[in-house]
Motif scaffolding. Structure first.
Motif, mmCIF file in Angstrom:
data_model
loop_
_atom_site.group_PDB
_atom_site.id
_atom_site.type_symbol
_atom_site.label_atom_id
_atom_site.label_comp_id
_atom_site.label_asym_id
_atom_site.label_seq_id
_atom_site.Cartn_x
_atom_site.Cartn_y
_atom_site.Cartn_z
ATOM 1 N N THR A 59 21.802 -5.353 -28.648
ATOM 2 C CA THR A 59 21.196 -6.229 -29.361
ATOM 3 C C THR A 59 21.094 -5.667 -30.190
ATOM 4 O OG1 THR A 59 18.594 -5.198 -28.597
ATOM 5 C CG2 THR A 59 20.339 -6.925 -26.736
ATOM 6 N N GLY A 60 20.384 -7.075 -31.519
ATOM 7 C CA GLY A 60 20.342 -6.480 -33.124
ATOM 8 C C GLY A 60 19.078 -5.213 -33.149
ATOM 9 N N THR A 61 18.052 -6.059 -31.885
ATOM 10 C CA THR A 61 17.188 -5.129 -32.326
ATOM 11 C C THR A 61 16.924 -4.004 -31.242
ATOM 12 O OG1 THR A 61 15.427 -7.331 -31.278
ATOM 13 C CG2 THR A 61 14.686 -5.398 -31.754
ATOM 14 N N ASN A 64 18.514 -1.762 -35.066
ATOM 15 C CA ASN A 64 18.173 -1.689 -36.013
ATOM 16 C C ASN A 64 16.612 -0.713 -35.440
ATOM 17 O OD1 ASN A 64 19.159 -3.289 -37.150
ATOM 18 N ND2 ASN A 64 17.727 -4.662 -37.375
ATOM 19 N N HIS A 85 13.970 -9.354 -40.657
ATOM 20 C CA HIS A 85 13.657 -9.168 -39.259
ATOM 21 C C HIS A 85 12.990 -8.412 -38.835
ATOM 22 C CE1 HIS A 85 16.106 -9.468 -35.317
ATOM 23 N NE2 HIS A 85 16.082 -11.332 -34.788
ATOM 24 N N GLU A 90 11.270 -8.472 -33.576
ATOM 25 C CA GLU A 90 11.762 -7.886 -33.266
ATOM 26 C C GLU A 90 10.716 -7.683 -32.337
ATOM 27 O OE1 GLU A 90 13.766 -5.063 -35.017
ATOM 28 O OE2 GLU A 90 16.068 -6.408 -36.004
ATOM 29 N N GLU A 145 17.146 -12.700 -44.843
ATOM 30 C CA GLU A 145 17.261 -13.776 -43.684
ATOM 31 C C GLU A 145 16.640 -14.603 -44.461
ATOM 32 O OE1 GLU A 145 16.355 -10.932 -44.360
ATOM 33 O OE2 GLU A 145 16.402 -9.714 -41.886
ATOM 34 N N ASP A 172 20.304 -3.499 -42.103
ATOM 35 C CA ASP A 172 20.186 -4.097 -41.184
ATOM 36 C C ASP A 172 21.762 -5.460 -41.160
ATOM 37 O OD1 ASP A 172 20.835 -6.470 -38.927
ATOM 38 O OD2 ASP A 172 18.254 -6.876 -39.377
ATOM 39 N N ALA A 174 23.168 -7.649 -38.871
ATOM 40 C CA ALA A 174 23.566 -8.488 -38.132
ATOM 41 C C ALA A 174 24.521 -8.713 -38.993
ATOM 42 C CB ALA A 174 22.590 -9.197 -37.831
ATOM 43 N N ARG A 175 24.922 -10.060 -39.569
ATOM 44 C CA ARG A 175 25.623 -10.470 -40.623
ATOM 45 C C ARG A 175 26.383 -10.023 -41.280
ATOM 46 N NH1 ARG A 175 20.840 -13.879 -39.417
ATOM 47 N NH2 ARG A 175 21.319 -15.001 -38.757
ATOM 48 N N LYS A 205 26.177 -12.462 -33.269
ATOM 49 C CA LYS A 205 26.613 -13.523 -33.987
ATOM 50 C C LYS A 205 27.799 -14.004 -34.528
ATOM 51 C CE LYS A 205 22.167 -12.258 -36.105
ATOM 52 N NZ LYS A 205 21.075 -13.661 -34.629
HETATM 53 C C1 PLP Z 1 18.796 -10.337 -39.662
HETATM 54 C C2 PLP Z 1 18.729 -10.228 -38.330
HETATM 55 N N1 PLP Z 1 18.890 -8.805 -37.412
HETATM 56 C C3 PLP Z 1 18.983 -8.622 -36.480
HETATM 57 C C4 PLP Z 1 19.184 -9.516 -35.516
HETATM 58 C C5 PLP Z 1 19.783 -9.461 -34.026
HETATM 59 O O1 PLP Z 1 18.658 -9.643 -33.047
HETATM 60 P P1 PLP Z 1 18.678 -9.341 -31.479
HETATM 61 O O2 PLP Z 1 18.207 -8.953 -31.220
HETATM 62 O O3 PLP Z 1 18.402 -11.454 -31.316
HETATM 63 O O4 PLP Z 1 20.270 -9.939 -30.947
HETATM 64 C C6 PLP Z 1 19.157 -10.572 -35.661
HETATM 65 C C7 PLP Z 1 19.084 -12.009 -34.819
HETATM 66 O O5 PLP Z 1 18.614 -13.104 -34.790
HETATM 67 C C8 PLP Z 1 18.888 -11.278 -36.787
HETATM 68 O O6 PLP Z 1 18.785 -12.264 -37.630
#
Ligand code: PLP
Length: 343
Positions: A59-61, A64, A85, A90, A145, A172, A174-175, A205
């Motif tokens: 997961t991204g959380t 990070n 995020h 988180e 974001e 971060d 994620a994208r 994503k």
């Molecule tokens: C900017 C950003 N960072 C990290 C995440 C990762 O989140 P997750 O823990 O849901 O994978 C997201 C997901 O929405 C995001 O938009």
């Protein structure tokens, strides 16, 4: 007409095929599989960073929060955008994994932090000696974001401010693929050459099932990350299914092709939206996410036609929405949505 998030899409066929292929037979566990060697080699090549360490999480959380934990001690502050995020979405994971580091939100237009505002935020912490929180790290997001994109030059200007206070920088991503597809910058220029220490490199994503790579440009920090990942319950035993996704995602530039589709569909959508009466964009549209504001009743019309996205009321009676495109968005989806909005 699915525009709620890029993570409402499924897996790209190449990723699904890689998972099926990885399912055959037995393989070493916990990252000792060949797929992890391949993943690390590919990321080192893409980032032109032969020494970089790579760790995978789902997961991204986790990416990070664990990254921030290796960058800053419990008594320190993490400077991030007020809508980052890590700050808003988180559930306190960064504070939890760092054992108490405090997030300091920095305001900034269109999801971005300006160097002067970062410097001003530094001035408000760290001066209290033993009684106050110490300055810890900076966390930036690219894509932001707000759907905007930092250029490597903008990232470098922020890391220069961080460096002047001897602070490390986390990105971060994620994208990240969408940011690279949008700018055409090299992965190295967007990260370590611009002063980034640790990157959360997203896969989920953008067509993976669930995998993010943490790229640690200073390999001396890698062992601590590995220990924290295990201790935090994020070391997968059947790790081959993480590395299979990530290797397939990187192989042959799939990550950039998928992001290119998402960005192109966002461009098509944004262009079409200019024809909707009374519609304005809250932020510049630069990657695969946008925030239109439109007259009341517009969202209901689109939703009645089957469109899915997040929306909210605005104090002036208008409506705001978030529209996200993904690797699986088609021109037909976009055009159908535009027709639905036209009523
Ligand atoms: C900017 C950003 N960072 C990290 C995440 C990762 O989140 P997750 O823990 O849901 O994978 C997201 C997901 O929405 C995001 O938009």
């Amino acid at each position: 007409m699915q525009f709620a998030s890029d993570n409402t899409s499924g897996m790209a066929p190449e990723i699904l095929a890689a998972l099926a292929a990885a399912n055959g037979g037995h393989a070493p566990s916990y990252g000792a599989e060949d797929g992890m060697l391949r993943t690390t080699a590919l990321l080192r090549e893409i980032f032109e960073a032969p020494e970089a360490a790579v760790c995978l999480v789902a997961t991204g959380t986790a990416a990070n929060a664990l990254s921030l934990a290796v960058l800053c001690p419990p008594w320190s502050t993490v400077f991030c955008h007020e809508h980052a995020h890590v700050a808003e979405d988180e559930c306190g994971a960064p504070e939890f994994y760092t054992h108490g580091a405090r997030l300091v939100p920095v305001m900034g237009a269109h999801g971005k932090i300006a160097p002067a505002d970062l410097a001003a935020a530094f001035a408000t912490t760290g001066a209290g000696g033993v009684h106050g929180m110490q300055r810890g790290a900076v966390s930036l997001s690219n894509v932001t974001e707000a759907g905007t994109v930092y250029t490597p030059t903008e990232i470098a200007a922020l890391t220069a401010v961080a460096r002047s206070f001897e602070l490390p920088v986390h990105l971060d991503g994620a994208r990240f693929a969408n940011a690279i597809a949008a700018t055409g910058a090299s992965a190295a220029d967007m990260t370590w050459r611009a002063g980034v220490d640790v990157l959360s490199f997203g896969g989920t994503k953008n067509g993976c099932m669930g995998v993010e790579a943490v790229v640690i440009f200073d390999p001396a920090k890698a062992w601590e990350f590995e220990l924290r990942r295990k201790r935090g319950g994020h070391l997968f035993s059947k790790h081959r299914f993480l590395s299979a996704q990530m290797a397939a995602y990187l192989e042959g530039g799939l990550w950039l092709r998928l992001a290119g589709v998402a960005n192109a569909m966002a461009g098509r959508l944004a262009a079409g939206l200019t024809a909707v009466p009374g519609l304005t964009q809250k932020h510049p549209v630069q990657a695969n996410m946008m925030f239109p504001e439109w007259p009341a009743g517009t969202a209901a019309r689109a939703q009645a036609a089957g469109a899915r996205f997040y929306g909210w009321g605005l104090p002036d009676g208008r409506e705001g929405a978030r529209l996200v495109t993904s690797w699986s968005t088609t021109a037909g989806d976009v055009d159908a949505f535009l027709s639905a909005l036209a009523g």
